[in-house]
Design a protein around this motif. Structure first.
Motif, PDB file in Angstrom:
ATOM      1  N   VAL A   1       9.100   0.531   6.355  1.00  0.00           N
ATOM      2  CA  VAL A   1       8.904  -0.627   5.477  1.00  0.00           C
ATOM      3  C   VAL A   1       8.581  -0.166   4.058  1.00  0.00           C
ATOM      4  O   VAL A   1       9.138  -0.682   3.080  1.00  0.00           O
ATOM      5  N   SER A   2       7.694   0.817   3.933  1.00  0.00           N
ATOM      6  CA  SER A   2       7.262   1.290   2.610  1.00  0.00           C
ATOM      7  C   SER A   2       8.424   1.861   1.812  1.00  0.00           C
ATOM      8  O   SER A   2       8.617   1.520   0.631  1.00  0.00           O
ATOM      9  N   GLU A   3       9.201   2.724   2.432  1.00  0.00           N
ATOM     10  CA  GLU A   3      10.338   3.321   1.732  1.00  0.00           C
ATOM     11  C   GLU A   3      11.401   2.270   1.441  1.00  0.00           C
ATOM     12  O   GLU A   3      12.048   2.307   0.388  1.00  0.00           O
ATOM     13  N   GLY A   4      11.578   1.334   2.352  1.00  0.00           N
ATOM     14  CA  GLY A   4      12.560   0.275   2.132  1.00  0.00           C
ATOM     15  C   GLY A   4      12.203  -0.617   0.953  1.00  0.00           C
ATOM     16  O   GLY A   4      13.082  -1.158   0.286  1.00  0.00           O
ATOM     17  N   MET A   5      10.900  -0.747   0.693  1.00  0.00           N
ATOM     18  CA  MET A   5      10.425  -1.550  -0.446  1.00  0.00           C
ATOM     19  C   MET A   5      10.279  -0.711  -1.708  1.00  0.00           C
ATOM     20  O   MET A   5       9.944  -1.242  -2.773  1.00  0.00           O
ATOM     21  N   GLY A   6      10.496   0.583  -1.601  1.00  0.00           N
ATOM     22  CA  GLY A   6      10.379   1.452  -2.769  1.00  0.00           C
ATOM     23  C   GLY A   6       8.956   1.788  -3.154  1.00  0.00           C
ATOM     24  O   GLY A   6       8.695   2.205  -4.289  1.00  0.00           O
ATOM     25  N   PHE A   7       8.001   1.639  -2.209  1.00  0.00           N
ATOM     26  CA  PHE A   7       6.620   1.982  -2.496  1.00  0.00           C
ATOM     27  C   PHE A   7       6.443   3.502  -2.453  1.00  0.00           C
ATOM     28  O   PHE A   7       7.099   4.188  -1.658  1.00  0.00           O
ATOM     29  N   GLU A   8       5.557   4.005  -3.276  1.00  0.00           N
ATOM     30  CA  GLU A   8       5.259   5.435  -3.283  1.00  0.00           C
ATOM     31  C   GLU A   8       4.422   5.780  -2.053  1.00  0.00           C
ATOM     32  O   GLU A   8       3.324   5.246  -1.863  1.00  0.00           O
ATOM     33  N   VAL A   9       4.949   6.662  -1.210  1.00  0.00           N
ATOM     34  CA  VAL A   9       4.252   6.988   0.044  1.00  0.00           C
ATOM     35  C   VAL A   9       3.432   8.269  -0.042  1.00  0.00           C
ATOM     36  O   VAL A   9       2.663   8.578   0.876  1.00  0.00           O
ATOM     37  N   GLY A  10       3.581   9.017  -1.142  1.00  0.00           N
ATOM     38  CA  GLY A  10       2.782  10.230  -1.323  1.00  0.00           C
ATOM     39  C   GLY A  10       2.945  11.192  -0.165  1.00  0.00           C
ATOM     40  O   GLY A  10       4.057  11.442   0.309  1.00  0.00           O
ATOM     41  N   ASP A  11       1.815  11.707   0.321  1.00  0.00           N
ATOM     42  CA  ASP A  11       1.873  12.675   1.419  1.00  0.00           C
ATOM     43  C   ASP A  11       1.624  12.010   2.775  1.00  0.00           C
ATOM     44  O   ASP A  11       1.266  12.688   3.744  1.00  0.00           O
ATOM     45  N   PHE A  12       1.841  10.700   2.843  1.00  0.00           N
ATOM     46  CA  PHE A  12       1.644  10.016   4.119  1.00  0.00           C
ATOM     47  C   PHE A  12       2.478  10.611   5.255  1.00  0.00           C
ATOM     48  O   PHE A  12       1.965  10.767   6.367  1.00  0.00           O
ATOM     49  N   PRO A  13       3.753  10.970   5.036  1.00  0.00           N
ATOM     50  CA  PRO A  13       4.511  11.557   6.151  1.00  0.00           C
ATOM     51  C   PRO A  13       3.851  12.813   6.709  1.00  0.00           C
ATOM     52  O   PRO A  13       3.844  13.026   7.931  1.00  0.00           O
ATOM     53  N   ILE A  14       3.276  13.634   5.843  1.00  0.00           N
ATOM     54  CA  ILE A  14       2.604  14.850   6.295  1.00  0.00           C
ATOM     55  C   ILE A  14       1.330  14.501   7.059  1.00  0.00           C
ATOM     56  O   ILE A  14       1.048  15.063   8.126  1.00  0.00           O
TER      57      ILE A  14
END
Length: 237
Positions: free
Chosen positions: A29-42
């Motif tokens: 959802v975050s990437e689809g909305m273009g929100f900055e996700v920072g190091d959340f995937p890590i």
């Protein structure tokens, strides 16, 4: 198999896939909305690994993400049931209460050293009014009630878990999404292109249902019904 398999989940390692699937949803959802996700995937990978190993000695930001996901899931279903027909609520209130207990217990292992832990409060029908009446009064049929409840509650779930995981989700956007969503699903308005896109992404929780079913080898008829309803609405949007 059925939902009974979930009753055996009570240790952190049992919830590794549960958290992983929730984190994947937040990221989608975050990437689809273009929100900055920072190091959340890590951090999400670190959190999943810690859960799988049964470790609770994790950095505060990782512990907070784990707790946010599990506590949000713990408190999600009881309000959801109130949006549904009484027969459905009565059938699931017992399993839902037991699941909440299990999720809260494991989440508690990760909140012991955190300050200001927020437990989300999700909207119940009495909290969502249209022209002085609960929004659910404008909706008939099991599937439509299910969709309306999800449209409101998965927005609240996502905003809470994403923010607690370090992702900035604009408050004004969430407020506008809630207002437009309630108006749209009660026949009092339409969705702007941005909010329609947002809801289309949020209805990717059909993948959450499908992945939980597969990860825990449930082969659940109930999960299958949920997935079909959510998938249909996502495609319709």
């Amino acid at each position: 198999m059925s939902l009974l398999r979930l009753f055996g989940l009570f240790r952190p390692e049992h919830f590794a896939d549960w958290y992983r699937i929730g984190a994947e949803y937040v990221l989608t959802v975050s990437e689809g909305m273009g929100f900055e996700v920072g190091d959340f995937p890590i951090r999400a990978e670190e959190a999943t690994a810690a859960l799988r190993a049964g470790r609770t000695d994790v950095p505060p930001e990782v512990a907070r993400s784990i707790a946010a996901d599990l506590l949000a899931d713990a408190t999600f279903s009881a309000p959801y049931l109130e949006w549904m027909p009484l027969w459905y609520e009565l059938a699931l209130v017992g399993p839902v209460s037991y699941a909440e207990y299990r999720l809260r217990r494991v989440a508690g292992r990760y909140t012991e050293n955190l300050e200001h832990v927020t437990v989300p409060r999700f909207s119940r029908p009495r909290d969502v009014l249209v022209a002085g009446r609960p929004a659910v009064d404008y909706v008939s049929g099991f599937a439509r009630r299910f969709v309306v409840a999800d449209a409101v509650l998965h927005l609240e779930w996502y905003a809470h878990v994403a923010r607690e995981s370090g992702i900035h989700v604009p408050s004004a956007l969430v407020d506008r999404a809630r207002e437009e969503t309630v108006a749209y699903y009660t026949g009092h308005g339409d969705l702007s292109d941005e909010i329609r896109h947002f809801q289309r992404l949020l209805f990717a929780d059909d993948a959450w249902v499908r992945d939980i079913d597969a990860a825990y080898d449930l082969d659940s008829t109930l999960f299958g019904v949920w997935e079909r309803i959510l998938s249909h609405e996502r495609e319709r949007l």
